[in-house]
Motif scaffolding. Structure first.
Motif, mmCIF file in Angstrom:
data_model
loop_
_atom_site.group_PDB
_atom_site.id
_atom_site.type_symbol
_atom_site.label_atom_id
_atom_site.label_comp_id
_atom_site.label_asym_id
_atom_site.label_seq_id
_atom_site.Cartn_x
_atom_site.Cartn_y
_atom_site.Cartn_z
ATOM 1 N N GLU A 1 -5.284 -1.329 -6.705
ATOM 2 C CA GLU A 1 -5.055 0.041 -6.211
ATOM 3 C C GLU A 1 -3.813 0.089 -5.315
ATOM 4 N N ILE A 2 -3.007 1.110 -5.524
ATOM 5 C CA ILE A 2 -1.784 1.273 -4.721
ATOM 6 C C ILE A 2 -2.063 2.308 -3.647
ATOM 7 N N ILE A 3 -1.829 1.964 -2.404
ATOM 8 C CA ILE A 3 -2.041 2.967 -1.359
ATOM 9 C C ILE A 3 -0.729 3.252 -0.612
ATOM 10 N N GLY A 4 -0.694 4.444 -0.025
ATOM 11 C CA GLY A 4 0.463 4.812 0.800
ATOM 12 C C GLY A 4 1.581 5.509 0.047
ATOM 13 N N LEU A 5 1.372 5.794 -1.235
ATOM 14 C CA LEU A 5 2.453 6.442 -2.001
ATOM 15 C C LEU A 5 2.836 7.801 -1.421
ATOM 16 N N ASP A 6 1.812 8.580 -1.035
ATOM 17 C CA ASP A 6 2.093 9.930 -0.505
ATOM 18 C C ASP A 6 2.960 9.857 0.738
ATOM 19 N N LYS A 7 2.608 8.894 1.596
ATOM 20 C CA LYS A 7 3.371 8.752 2.849
ATOM 21 C C LYS A 7 4.828 8.430 2.554
ATOM 22 N N ALA A 8 5.037 7.474 1.654
ATOM 23 C CA ALA A 8 6.410 7.060 1.330
ATOM 24 C C ALA A 8 7.164 8.206 0.690
ATOM 25 N N GLU A 9 6.513 8.912 -0.230
ATOM 26 C CA GLU A 9 7.182 9.996 -0.947
ATOM 27 C C GLU A 9 7.467 11.186 -0.039
ATOM 28 N N ASP B 1 14.750 12.107 1.819
ATOM 29 C CA ASP B 1 15.719 11.301 1.061
ATOM 30 C C ASP B 1 15.113 10.043 0.453
ATOM 31 N N VAL B 2 13.827 10.080 0.224
ATOM 32 C CA VAL B 2 13.157 8.952 -0.435
ATOM 33 C C VAL B 2 12.485 9.471 -1.697
ATOM 34 N N VAL B 3 12.618 8.713 -2.780
ATOM 35 C CA VAL B 3 11.857 9.035 -3.989
ATOM 36 C C VAL B 3 11.310 7.714 -4.537
ATOM 37 N N VAL B 4 10.069 7.757 -4.980
ATOM 38 C CA VAL B 4 9.440 6.536 -5.496
ATOM 39 C C VAL B 4 9.284 6.696 -7.008
ATOM 40 N N PHE B 5 10.020 5.884 -7.753
ATOM 41 C CA PHE B 5 9.895 5.911 -9.208
ATOM 42 C C PHE B 5 8.844 4.891 -9.621
ATOM 43 N N ILE C 1 -5.766 6.881 -12.348
ATOM 44 C CA ILE C 1 -7.170 7.063 -12.754
ATOM 45 C C ILE C 1 -7.862 7.849 -11.637
ATOM 46 N N ASP C 2 -8.408 9.017 -11.960
ATOM 47 C CA ASP C 2 -9.094 9.867 -10.984
ATOM 48 C C ASP C 2 -8.260 10.096 -9.724
ATOM 49 N N ASN C 3 -7.002 10.408 -9.937
ATOM 50 C CA ASN C 3 -6.095 10.702 -8.817
ATOM 51 C C ASN C 3 -5.803 9.522 -7.906
ATOM 52 N N LYS C 4 -6.083 8.336 -8.373
ATOM 53 C CA LYS C 4 -5.674 7.138 -7.639
ATOM 54 C C LYS C 4 -4.704 6.381 -8.528
ATOM 55 N N TYR C 5 -3.765 5.663 -7.900
ATOM 56 C CA TYR C 5 -2.796 4.905 -8.689
ATOM 57 C C TYR C 5 -3.141 3.422 -8.659
ATOM 58 N N MET D 1 5.345 1.531 3.903
ATOM 59 C CA MET D 1 4.201 2.459 3.820
ATOM 60 C C MET D 1 3.271 2.124 2.658
ATOM 61 N N ILE D 2 3.819 1.369 1.687
ATOM 62 C CA ILE D 2 3.084 1.167 0.420
ATOM 63 C C ILE D 2 2.438 -0.215 0.402
ATOM 64 N N LYS D 3 1.214 -0.251 -0.103
ATOM 65 C CA LYS D 3 0.517 -1.545 -0.151
ATOM 66 C C LYS D 3 -0.305 -1.653 -1.437
ATOM 67 N N PHE D 4 -0.300 -2.857 -2.013
ATOM 68 C CA PHE D 4 -1.307 -3.230 -3.009
ATOM 69 C C PHE D 4 -1.449 -4.738 -2.964
ATOM 70 N N ASP D 5 -2.575 -5.211 -3.420
ATOM 71 C CA ASP D 5 -2.890 -6.636 -3.323
ATOM 72 C C ASP D 5 -1.804 -7.471 -4.018
ATOM 73 N N LYS D 6 -1.309 -8.475 -3.333
ATOM 74 C CA LYS D 6 -0.294 -9.411 -3.865
ATOM 75 C C LYS D 6 1.043 -8.728 -4.184
ATOM 76 N N MET D 7 1.341 -7.647 -3.488
ATOM 77 C CA MET D 7 2.626 -6.964 -3.700
ATOM 78 C C MET D 7 3.768 -7.897 -3.292
ATOM 79 N N TYR D 8 4.802 -7.956 -4.121
ATOM 80 C CA TYR D 8 5.961 -8.798 -3.805
ATOM 81 C C TYR D 8 7.247 -7.987 -3.946
#
Ligand code: AMP
Ligand code: GLY
Length: 425
Positions: free
Chosen positions: A347-355, A359-363, A370-374, A404-411
């Motif tokens: 699960e990816i969290i913090g996308l809304d905060k970053a977006e 002057d920031v856009v997250v591609f 899935i059910d409004n979660k990424y 702002m963005i986090k997911f398990d084992k993010m590199y």
């Protein structure tokens, strides 16, 4: 205008995002898309390998412009199918796409056109290739002729390594028919740069310069990836050197392809090695770069739909593009383990905060909703992109958003754009 985009990466999200901003564009369809693109576009349930079905859809749904992101459908001839049916498509024909689809074709083309490139030989016989490398000076570079998703290039330092690479490509056929023929070329030392232009077959228009970071680790170390980040502009390829590349590489490529009866319409990307301020072409791509596009399009002030339609309809001649003076930096967030094995569905969290940051856009690249979660669904997951008054400021802003963005084992790499910063001072 109704637009269809093919592809599922960060590049296609950037294309969709910029096309969505066009006053000309009413509806966007995407095949297959990803979690981010599907917020902007309607997804289609068609196999991307079924080119006739895609053309059927475009015809039945009155698609005004189809934009092809990746190389595989282009090399497979999608543009020819569309043109036969009178449909408008941005992307080269099958014969023009050989510039990427066959390294042997590209190398021979460059030699014939006087475009500087590393010295090379082409082999389709394993024993002859093996004999050739037994008397080579190392390092040399061995490349599969066909498409291998960027994995078919081996820089080898000894006869043993060279033979191993030839065995993998030509005998074991780890990339199938792509390794039936190989190009063996001289190793060049220098700094790499990418130049991307849009062409209508006769004329071309350069996009803002950009540079990617291919290797997985900081300081450009470790194995190559699809791209760990990019920045625009690229101070290395500004001014005189840029003019040189346009004159000596891009112009003869466009005119040489036209002379051969395979005019190049679409995005042409030349990967060059700069050695003593001279450009040597390493490869062509027949599409927009990924992740360069994610750093280029936020700087484009002009209408992308207008540009791509003009290229597809052969009317680029009088078009000029307006660019933001500001710089852009895009940082790739990857799944831990990539480019080797990695886990998915985190699960990816913090996308809304970053977006939500200015002057920031997250591609999105490898994401699904899935059910409004990424959730993660690929090796390269997100491209966190920011504009700033300088590359330094854009970099700081992009990394602030990354936090702002986090997911398990993010590199991710922490040095995206440092190559440019070294030059700026
Ligand atoms: P290509 O797909 O041909 O661009 O090759 C992939 C990568 O391999 C390039 O981005 C370079 O880093 C490296 N490479 C390819 N050809 C050469 C060469 N002749 N000399 C040095 N490095 C090369
Ligand atoms: N950034 C390299 C590529 O698009 O192939």
């Amino acid at each position: 205008m109704r637009v269809l985009i093919l592809g599922s990466g960060g590049r296609e999200h950037a294309l969709a995002w910029k096309l969505k901003a066009s006053k000309m564009v009413k509806d966007i369809f995407v095949l297959p898309g990803n979690g981010g693109i599907l917020k902007l576009a309607q997804g289609l349930d068609i196999d991307i390998a079924d080119l006739d079905k895609i053309a059927d859809f475009a015809q039945e749904n009155r698609i005004d412009l189809t934009v092809v992101g990746p190389e595989v459908p282009l090399v497979g001839g999608i543009a020819d199918i569309f043109l036969d049916r009178g449909l408008v498509i941005f992307g080269p024909s099958k014969s023009a796409a050989r510039l990427e689809g066959s390294k042997a074709f590209a190398k021979r083309f460059m030699k014939d056109e006087g475009i500087t490139t590393a010295d090379f030989e082409v082999f389709d016989d394993y024993n002859q290739a093996k004999e050739y490398v037994s008397s080579s000076n190392f390092p040399i570079v061995i490349k599969a002729d066909g498409l291998c998703s960027g994995k078919g290039v081996f820089v080898v330092n000894s006869r043993e390594e060279a033979q191993r690479a030839l065995g993998l490509l030509m005998r074991e056929r780890i990339f199938g028919d792509a390794g039936e023929t190989v190009v063996i070329e001289q190793y060049l030392k220098g700094e790499e740069a990418s130049i991307i232009v849009v062409s209508d077959g006769d004329n071309f228009i350069g996009l803002a310069s950009a540079q990617d970071h291919k290797q997985i680790y900081e300081c450009d170390k470790g194995p190559n990836t699809g791209g760990m980040g990019a920045y625009s502009p690229a101070p290395l390829v500004e001014g005189e050197l840029l003019d040189k590349i346009l004159d000596r590489v891009i112009r003869p490529t466009i005119s040489g392809m036209k002379r051969r009866g395979c005019s190049f319409k679409g995005a042409l990307y030349a990967g060059v090695m700069i050695k003593d301020m001279e450009p040597y072409v390493l490869e062509y791509n027949v599409r927009f770069g990924d992740p360069e596009t994610q750093a280029i399009l936020p700087r484009l002030k002009s209408d992308l739909a207008y540009l791509l339609e003009a290229a597809a309809k052969k009317s680029l001649k009088n078009i000029t593009l307006n660019w933001e003076r500001r710089a852009c930096v895009s940082v790739t967030l990857a799944s831990g383990g990539y480019p080797a094995e990695y886990e998915q569905s985190k699960e990816i969290i913090g996308l809304d905060k970053a977006e939500g940051l200015q002057d920031v856009v997250v591609f999105h690249a490898g994401t699904k909703n899935i059910d409004n979660k990424y959730f993660t669904s690929g090796g390269r997951v997100l491209n966190v992109t920011a504009l700033g008054d300088s590359i330094k400021e854009a970099k700081e802003r992009a990394y602030y958003a990354v936090e702002m963005i986090k997911f398990d084992k993010m590199y991710y790499r922490r040095d995206i754009s440092d190559k440019a910063l070294k030059r700026e001072v």
